[in-house]
Design an enzyme around this catalytic site. Structure first.
Site, short mmCIF file in Angstrom:
data_model
loop_
_atom_site.label_atom_id
_atom_site.label_comp_id
_atom_site.label_asym_id
_atom_site.label_seq_id
_atom_site.Cartn_x
_atom_site.Cartn_y
_atom_site.Cartn_z
N ASP A 84 0.83 -1.21 0.00
CA ASP A 84 0.00 0.00 0.00
C ASP A 84 0.86 1.26 0.00
O ASP A 84 2.03 1.24 0.37
CB ASP A 84 -0.95 0.01 1.21
CG ASP A 84 -0.23 0.10 2.55
OD1 ASP A 84 0.75 -0.63 2.76
OD2 ASP A 84 -0.66 0.92 3.39
N ASP A 139 7.75 4.41 -1.37
CA ASP A 139 7.32 3.83 -0.09
C ASP A 139 6.03 3.08 -0.33
O ASP A 139 4.97 3.67 -0.37
CB ASP A 139 7.15 4.96 0.93
CG ASP A 139 6.75 4.46 2.30
OD1 ASP A 139 6.73 3.24 2.50
OD2 ASP A 139 6.45 5.30 3.17
N GLU A 173 0.03 -1.10 5.74
CA GLU A 173 1.09 -0.65 6.66
C GLU A 173 0.91 0.83 6.97
O GLU A 173 1.11 1.28 8.10
CB GLU A 173 2.47 -0.89 6.04
CG GLU A 173 3.63 -0.75 7.02
CD GLU A 173 4.22 0.65 7.08
OE1 GLU A 173 5.07 0.89 7.95
OE2 GLU A 173 3.84 1.53 6.27
ZN LIG Z 1 6.70 2.29 4.19
#
Ligand SMILES: [Zn+2]
Length: 409
Positions: A84, A139, A173
């Site tokens: 995610d 990320d 997360e």
């Molecule tokens: Zn991360």
């Protein structure tokens, strides 16, 4: 060099993954919080099977598992990343821009060596940015791509000895629920590494200890036309409480090892108003001190205030100190790809914070990503190659008798 060999594959995978919208959502009552995260998970299942991994599975909670069998007697090591992306900036229609042979110029209106400290050190690199309107999703798709490149490489080179690997790609997360349904027995690893960090060379062995306190103020609703001496407005109570929070113990005023109190959101109506407050500190005592302060300030505003309390995660440092070989292995792998590694603390949490607390030691390894959660996110393809090579060296190292012995005292 191994990093050069892995770089094109890591980059191609990364460019493929970032185009898939996998943004998670706060306050969702489904798991995962958004179904679109599974679009990437399903693609990863296909790619893991194509690469020749075993036991490839997407489970009912959205976790992807796969096994890369390794040397018998070596510890089973897990490599983790999350699919995610953060809800903090737009995450759909990501249109990655590849800037070859970077020459030091400004890449986006707010992205240049002057605004992003590591960029000036990446001259000659291939830099990937957004088009300035969305996040990039490095990320943690950089970590996903690097792990995929590493295990695909090892699967294609059966002559290379390495420890058995359990790959795991998690969901949610970014909304703090990444390992909520993760079954450690099913994962079956002795220790693990998230590839979810930033600067190459930094191994993170410390995260915040984190607490969320939902502070609810209760009102007395009365028709405002007839309210004199009767109505109690919970929205005003919430506002007074937020205004009373110490201005200097705030994320916008702190850095380094100093923790903070952060009102995250407010919801309310004439009956009640709830302020979600995050407290963060590297030390448990410091966190408890912040909780006491939050409660004291809330009760000063209204003695009938109520709370909902959630210990989000704990600093992994003390748990990791009991199994020093786990972090040492990551440091050694970084040295083997030519870096001078250092230990670092994250002003945040990772899936590894919870996992470590649950009994699976999981420090965090760099991905090469920068300016996470923003439209200025960028990454160097060369750094992605280095991170992927680190993953390869890491699982090779745990098959060496002297390292395997350290894992079994
Ligand atoms: Zn991360």
């Amino acid at each position: 060099m191994l990093a050069d060999e892995l770089q094109p594959d890591a980059l191609q995978r990364f460019l493929r993954y970032v185009r898939i919208d996998t943004q998670s959502r706060l306050g969702s009552d489904t798991y995962p919080s958004t179904a679109k995260q599974l679009d990437l998970s399903r693609l990863l299942v296909e790619e893991l099977r194509e690469a020749g991994l075993a036991d490839v599975e997407l489970d009912e909670h959205g976790y992807v598992f796969a096994t890369l069998p390794g040397v018998e007697g070596a510890p089973v090591v897990s490599l983790l990343a999350h699919v995610d992306t953060a809800p903090d900036a737009p995450g759909a229609n990501v249109n990655p821009q590849v800037h070859e042979d970077y020459d030091g110029r400004e890449l986006l209106p707010a992205l240049s060596p002057a605004t992003s400290s590591l960029l000036g050190g990446r001259l000659g690199h291939t830099i990937v940015t957004t088009d300035g309107t969305t996040l990039l999703g490095a990320d943690n798709k950089a970590g996903v791509a690097e792990i995929m490149a590493a295990v695909a490489y090892l699967a294609a080179h059966p002559e290379i000895e390495h420890a058995p690997v359990r790959v795991c790609f998690t969901v949610d997360e970014e909304v703090g629920r990444g390992v909520e349904h993760l079954d450690l027995a099913k994962l079956g690893a002795e220790f693990a590494y998230t590839f979810d960090g930033e600067r190459v060379g930094e191994i993170e062995n410390e995260t915040w200890s984190a607490l969320e306190l939902k502070v609810t103020f209760h009102g007395v609703p009365v028709h405002p036309g007839l309210a004199k001496d009767k109505l109690v407005n919970p929205v005003k109570l919430a506002a007074a409480f937020v205004a009373s929070l110490p201005a200097d113990i705030a994320p916008e005023m702190t850095e380094g090892r100093v923790g903070f109190i952060h009102p995250q959101y407010v919801v309310g109506d004439p009956t009640s108003a709830t302020v979600s407050v995050y407290a963060r500190d590297f030390e448990w005592d410091g966190l408890m001190e912040k909780e006491r302060l939050i409660r004291e300030l809330a009760e000063r505003v209204s003695p009938t205030v109520t709370y909902e309390r959630w210990e989000q995660y704990r600093n992994m440092r003390d748990y990791l100190a009991e199994v020093p070989h786990v972090v040492d292995g990551a440091m050694e792998a970084a040295r083997r790809v030519g870096l001078e590694p250092s230990l670092a603390s994250i002003r945040g949490g990772t899936d590894g914070s919870r996992l470590t607390e649950m009994g699976l030691p999981t420090p965090n390894v760099y991905t090469g990503g920068n300016e996470f959660h923003s439209v200025n996110e960028w990454i160097s393809a060369q750094d992605m190659g280095i991170a992927a090579a680190t993953a390869v060296e890491l699982v090779k190292l745990w098959a060496e008798p002297e390292w395997a012995a350290r894992a079994r005292p």
